[in-house]
Write a protein that holds these residues in place. Structure first.
Motif, PDB file in Angstrom:
ATOM      1  N   ARG A 203      -5.465   4.602   1.884  1.00  0.00           N
ATOM      2  CA  ARG A 203      -6.458   5.259   2.743  1.00  0.00           C
ATOM      3  C   ARG A 203      -6.225   4.957   4.214  1.00  0.00           C
ATOM      4  NH1 ARG A 203     -12.474   5.575   0.101  1.00  0.00           N
ATOM      5  NH2 ARG A 203     -11.843   6.709  -1.754  1.00  0.00           N
ATOM      6  N   ILE A 204      -5.788   3.734   4.502  1.00  0.00           N
ATOM      7  CA  ILE A 204      -5.538   3.352   5.888  1.00  0.00           C
ATOM      8  C   ILE A 204      -4.153   3.806   6.336  1.00  0.00           C
ATOM      9  CG2 ILE A 204      -5.259   1.382   7.450  1.00  0.00           C
ATOM     10  CD1 ILE A 204      -7.358  -0.092   5.849  1.00  0.00           C
ATOM     11  N   GLY A 205      -3.251   3.892   5.383  1.00  0.00           N
ATOM     12  CA  GLY A 205      -1.888   4.287   5.720  1.00  0.00           C
ATOM     13  C   GLY A 205      -0.982   3.097   6.003  1.00  0.00           C
ATOM     14  N   ILE A 206      -1.265   1.974   5.327  1.00  0.00           N
ATOM     15  CA  ILE A 206      -0.435   0.790   5.482  1.00  0.00           C
ATOM     16  C   ILE A 206       0.118   0.405   4.113  1.00  0.00           C
ATOM     17  CG2 ILE A 206      -1.707  -0.065   7.480  1.00  0.00           C
ATOM     18  CD1 ILE A 206      -3.130  -2.050   5.615  1.00  0.00           C
ATOM     19  N   GLY A 207       1.007  -0.554   4.095  1.00  0.00           N
ATOM     20  CA  GLY A 207       1.591  -1.006   2.849  1.00  0.00           C
ATOM     21  C   GLY A 207       0.684  -1.941   2.081  1.00  0.00           C
ATOM     22  N   ARG A 208       0.977  -2.066   0.798  1.00  0.00           N
ATOM     23  CA  ARG A 208       0.201  -2.916  -0.098  1.00  0.00           C
ATOM     24  C   ARG A 208       0.275  -4.388   0.343  1.00  0.00           C
ATOM     25  NH1 ARG A 208       1.648  -5.415  -5.313  1.00  0.00           N
ATOM     26  NH2 ARG A 208       3.751  -5.060  -4.590  1.00  0.00           N
ATOM     27  N   THR A 209       1.454  -4.836   0.735  1.00  0.00           N
ATOM     28  CA  THR A 209       1.633  -6.230   1.138  1.00  0.00           C
ATOM     29  C   THR A 209       0.787  -6.559   2.359  1.00  0.00           C
ATOM     30  OG1 THR A 209       3.878  -6.193   0.259  1.00  0.00           O
ATOM     31  CG2 THR A 209       3.345  -7.959   1.803  1.00  0.00           C
ATOM     32  N   LYS A 210       0.772  -5.653   3.335  1.00  0.00           N
ATOM     33  CA  LYS A 210      -0.042  -5.868   4.538  1.00  0.00           C
ATOM     34  C   LYS A 210      -1.520  -5.911   4.171  1.00  0.00           C
ATOM     35  CE  LYS A 210      -0.157  -6.563   8.908  1.00  0.00           C
ATOM     36  NZ  LYS A 210       0.399  -7.816   9.412  1.00  0.00           N
ATOM     37  N   MET A 211      -1.944  -5.040   3.254  1.00  0.00           N
ATOM     38  CA  MET A 211      -3.352  -5.048   2.837  1.00  0.00           C
ATOM     39  C   MET A 211      -3.691  -6.358   2.151  1.00  0.00           C
ATOM     40  SD  MET A 211      -6.303  -3.712   2.790  1.00  0.00           S
ATOM     41  CE  MET A 211      -6.158  -2.005   3.218  1.00  0.00           C
ATOM     42  N   TYR A 212      -2.788  -6.885   1.329  1.00  0.00           N
ATOM     43  CA  TYR A 212      -3.036  -8.183   0.710  1.00  0.00           C
ATOM     44  C   TYR A 212      -3.176  -9.280   1.771  1.00  0.00           C
ATOM     45  CZ  TYR A 212      -2.643  -7.058  -4.241  1.00  0.00           C
ATOM     46  OH  TYR A 212      -2.880  -6.578  -5.502  1.00  0.00           O
ATOM     47  N   GLU A 213      -2.409  -9.193   2.845  1.00  0.00           N
ATOM     48  CA  GLU A 213      -2.540 -10.159   3.937  1.00  0.00           C
ATOM     49  C   GLU A 213      -3.945 -10.099   4.538  1.00  0.00           C
ATOM     50  OE1 GLU A 213       0.482  -9.746   6.950  1.00  0.00           O
ATOM     51  OE2 GLU A 213       2.080  -9.708   5.449  1.00  0.00           O
ATOM     52  N   TYR A 214      -4.448  -8.881   4.767  1.00  0.00           N
ATOM     53  CA  TYR A 214      -5.788  -8.724   5.333  1.00  0.00           C
ATOM     54  C   TYR A 214      -6.859  -9.235   4.369  1.00  0.00           C
ATOM     55  CZ  TYR A 214      -3.785  -5.832   9.047  1.00  0.00           C
ATOM     56  OH  TYR A 214      -3.063  -5.371  10.117  1.00  0.00           O
ATOM     57  N   VAL A 215      -6.665  -9.007   3.078  1.00  0.00           N
ATOM     58  CA  VAL A 215      -7.622  -9.483   2.074  1.00  0.00           C
ATOM     59  C   VAL A 215      -7.603 -11.010   2.029  1.00  0.00           C
ATOM     60  CG1 VAL A 215      -8.074  -9.592  -0.413  1.00  0.00           C
ATOM     61  CG2 VAL A 215      -7.623  -7.386   0.669  1.00  0.00           C
ATOM     62  N   THR A 216      -6.412 -11.598   1.979  1.00  0.00           N
ATOM     63  CA  THR A 216      -6.272 -13.047   1.901  1.00  0.00           C
ATOM     64  C   THR A 216      -6.863 -13.743   3.122  1.00  0.00           C
ATOM     65  OG1 THR A 216      -4.263 -12.785   0.588  1.00  0.00           O
ATOM     66  CG2 THR A 216      -4.602 -14.927   1.611  1.00  0.00           C
ATOM     67  N   SER A 217      -6.655 -13.146   4.291  1.00  0.00           N
ATOM     68  CA  SER A 217      -7.171 -13.751   5.525  1.00  0.00           C
ATOM     69  C   SER A 217      -8.675 -13.524   5.709  1.00  0.00           C
ATOM     70  CB  SER A 217      -6.429 -13.189   6.737  1.00  0.00           C
ATOM     71  OG  SER A 217      -6.780 -11.830   6.951  1.00  0.00           O
ATOM     72  N   GLY A 218      -9.244 -12.620   4.911  1.00  0.00           N
ATOM     73  CA  GLY A 218     -10.665 -12.318   5.039  1.00  0.00           C
ATOM     74  C   GLY A 218     -10.967 -11.247   6.067  1.00  0.00           C
ATOM     75  N   GLU A 219      -9.924 -10.639   6.640  1.00  0.00           N
ATOM     76  CA  GLU A 219     -10.147  -9.584   7.634  1.00  0.00           C
ATOM     77  C   GLU A 219     -10.774  -8.344   7.018  1.00  0.00           C
ATOM     78  OE1 GLU A 219      -7.407  -8.766  10.889  1.00  0.00           O
ATOM     79  OE2 GLU A 219      -6.148 -10.340  10.043  1.00  0.00           O
ATOM     80  N   ILE A 220     -10.533  -8.135   5.743  1.00  0.00           N
ATOM     81  CA  ILE A 220     -11.167  -7.015   5.049  1.00  0.00           C
ATOM     82  C   ILE A 220     -11.874  -7.590   3.827  1.00  0.00           C
ATOM     83  CG2 ILE A 220      -9.136  -6.376   3.674  1.00  0.00           C
ATOM     84  CD1 ILE A 220     -10.070  -3.402   4.216  1.00  0.00           C
ATOM     85  N   ARG A 221     -13.121  -7.195   3.653  1.00  0.00           N
ATOM     86  CA  ARG A 221     -13.928  -7.716   2.538  1.00  0.00           C
ATOM     87  C   ARG A 221     -13.364  -7.271   1.206  1.00  0.00           C
ATOM     88  NH1 ARG A 221     -19.023  -5.724   1.861  1.00  0.00           N
ATOM     89  NH2 ARG A 221     -18.564  -3.844   3.023  1.00  0.00           N
ATOM     90  N   SER A 222     -13.455  -8.146   0.223  1.00  0.00           N
ATOM     91  CA  SER A 222     -13.078  -7.785  -1.137  1.00  0.00           C
ATOM     92  C   SER A 222     -13.911  -8.624  -2.092  1.00  0.00           C
ATOM     93  CB  SER A 222     -11.584  -8.021  -1.372  1.00  0.00           C
ATOM     94  OG  SER A 222     -11.288  -9.395  -1.375  1.00  0.00           O
ATOM     95  N   VAL A 223     -13.903  -8.218  -3.336  1.00  0.00           N
ATOM     96  CA  VAL A 223     -14.668  -8.918  -4.354  1.00  0.00           C
ATOM     97  C   VAL A 223     -13.807  -9.023  -5.608  1.00  0.00           C
ATOM     98  CG1 VAL A 223     -15.773  -6.800  -5.176  1.00  0.00           C
ATOM     99  CG2 VAL A 223     -16.881  -8.989  -5.570  1.00  0.00           C
ATOM    100  N   LYS A 224     -13.974 -10.111  -6.317  1.00  0.00           N
ATOM    101  CA  LYS A 224     -13.257 -10.306  -7.563  1.00  0.00           C
ATOM    102  C   LYS A 224     -14.200  -9.920  -8.700  1.00  0.00           C
ATOM    103  CE  LYS A 224      -9.682 -12.782  -9.309  1.00  0.00           C
ATOM    104  NZ  LYS A 224      -8.328 -12.738  -9.193  1.00  0.00           N
ATOM    105  N   ILE A 225     -13.745  -9.028  -9.576  1.00  0.00           N
ATOM    106  CA  ILE A 225     -14.518  -8.613 -10.743  1.00  0.00           C
ATOM    107  C   ILE A 225     -13.644  -8.948 -11.954  1.00  0.00           C
ATOM    108  CG2 ILE A 225     -15.626  -6.707 -11.956  1.00  0.00           C
ATOM    109  CD1 ILE A 225     -15.811  -5.278  -9.213  1.00  0.00           C
ATOM    110  N   GLY A 226     -13.976 -10.041 -12.609  1.00  0.00           N
ATOM    111  CA  GLY A 226     -13.108 -10.535 -13.674  1.00  0.00           C
ATOM    112  C   GLY A 226     -11.785 -10.939 -13.053  1.00  0.00           C
TER     113      GLY A 226
END
Length: 99
Positions: free
Chosen positions: A49-72
C-alpha cells in the motif's frame, strides 16, 4: 471468470498503447488488488500500500515507527496505521532542503 471493473480498452486508448500490451503488463505484474475492507493488514499488504519493500516495512514495525499487533503467531498492521505513519513522515520531512 471475474469481471474487470476497469474499461481496459479506454485506458489503453488514453495511454496510447495497444490494449493487448496493457493486458500483458497487468498479467506480468501479477498483483492481486487486495481487499480494501481489511482492517488488519499483513506486513506485505501494508508495504504494498505504501509502495515499499517488505524488509523495510519489517524495519518500521520492529522499530515501532508503524503500529502492529500480534494475533497468535501472526503480525498484523491496522489499516489506519498506514495512513498515520505516512502523515507522521510527511510532517517530519523537510521539503525545503535538497537531498
Amino acid at each position: 471468470m471475474p469481471q474487470n471493473p476497469l474499461p481496459l480498452a479506454q485506458i489503453a486508448r488514453v495511454l496510447g498503447i495497444p490494449e493487448g500490451a496493457l493486458r500483458a503488463l497487468m498479467a506480468e505484474r501479477g498483483d492481486e488488488p487486495g481487499d480494501a475492507t481489511l482492517v488488519g493488514l499483513t506486513v506485505e499488504e501494508a508495504a504494498r500500500r505504501i509502495g515499499i519493500g517488505r524488509t523495510k516495512m519489517y524495519e518500521y514495525v520492529t522499530s515501532g515507527e508503524i503500529r502492529s499487533v500480534k494475533i497468535g503467531s501472526l503480525r498484523r498492521i491496522p489499516a489506519e496505521a498506514v495512513g498515520e505513519f505516512l502523515a507522521r513522515r510527511y510532517r517530519t520531512t523537510d521539503f525545503g532542503t535538497a537531498a
